[in-house]
Design a protein around this motif. Structure first.
Motif, PDB file in Angstrom:
ATOM      1  N   PHE A  71       0.850  -1.231   0.297  1.00  0.00           N
ATOM      2  CA  PHE A  71      -0.020   0.006   0.010  1.00  0.00           C
ATOM      3  C   PHE A  71       0.938   1.225   0.235  1.00  0.00           C
ATOM      4  O   PHE A  71       1.987   1.214   0.830  1.00  0.00           O
ATOM      5  N   SER A  72       0.452   2.139  -0.898  1.00  0.00           N
ATOM      6  CA  SER A  72       1.225   3.437  -0.904  1.00  0.00           C
ATOM      7  C   SER A  72       0.191   4.585  -0.975  1.00  0.00           C
ATOM      8  O   SER A  72      -0.773   4.259  -1.760  1.00  0.00           O
ATOM      9  N   VAL A  73       0.405   5.465  -0.220  1.00  0.00           N
ATOM     10  CA  VAL A  73      -0.611   6.753  -0.174  1.00  0.00           C
ATOM     11  C   VAL A  73      -0.357   7.422  -1.595  1.00  0.00           C
ATOM     12  O   VAL A  73      -1.467   7.860  -2.087  1.00  0.00           O
ATOM     13  N   SER A  74       0.610   7.634  -2.160  1.00  0.00           N
ATOM     14  CA  SER A  74       0.684   8.492  -3.671  1.00  0.00           C
ATOM     15  C   SER A  74       0.063   7.338  -4.620  1.00  0.00           C
ATOM     16  O   SER A  74      -0.577   7.996  -5.445  1.00  0.00           O
ATOM     17  N   LYS A  75       0.180   5.945  -4.543  1.00  0.00           N
ATOM     18  CA  LYS A  75      -0.541   5.331  -5.379  1.00  0.00           C
ATOM     19  C   LYS A  75      -1.909   5.218  -5.094  1.00  0.00           C
ATOM     20  O   LYS A  75      -2.748   4.876  -6.219  1.00  0.00           O
TER      21      LYS A  75
END
Length: 164
Positions: A71-75
């Motif tokens: 999980f990535s905030v930017s993605k």
């Protein structure tokens, strides 16, 4: 308007499908207008992804050959997209969707049945809803409906001018 009132523009789906036959540029313009109209809701959804949620979500995780995490905030923010689907099978003409698998899992884990991931992420406020996407879009709903009705009327007027 009450909370359960929706705006329905009869024939919009057929009209949008027909736009390519009449003038392909009108369909593209309608989609561009829809993206502009949905921008405040998309930004509201994107603001809801503020942090990494569970440490395990930062690790690689696959299901079969399909990669689900990290999980990535930017993605997650980049995965919020407006979809316009005028096909006969579609249940919605336009909808905002989360295209990033990890963010989509975060949105809906524990939605139907209780499970460890959903419990660790925290309860979803109401059954069969999402953690961020649904509530964020609902907050911008009136603005979207008002602008969409205006854009639909503009397209209708353009088509009528083309046919005259």
């Amino acid at each position: 308007m009450s909370a359960d009132t929706t705006i329905q523009v009869v024939g919009v789906r057929d009209a949008i499908r027909s736009l390519n036959k009449i003038e392909p540029g009108l369909r593209k313009q309608f989609t561009a207008d829809a993206n502009r109209i949905a921008a405040p809701a998309i930004q509201e959804v994107q603001r809801g992804y503020q942090r990494e949620y569970l440490s395990g979500m930062a690790r690689n995780w696959s299901q079969g050959s399909s990669k689900k995490f990290p999980f990535s905030v930017s993605k997650a923010m980049a995965g919020v997209k407006l979809k316009v689907d005028a096909s006969r099978e579609a249940t919605s003409l336009m909808y905002i969707a989360q295209m990033n698998a990890a963010a989509a899992i975060w949105e809906s884990a524990g939605r139907k049945t209780s499970n460890a991931l959903g419990n660790n992420l925290g309860n979803i406020p109401r059954p069969n809803h999402t953690r961020n996407l649904g509530p964020a879009v609902f907050r911008k709903r009136r603005e979207i409906e008002r602008e969409l009705l205006r854009a639909t009327n503009e397209v209708k007027a353009s088509v009528e001018r083309e046919l005259s």
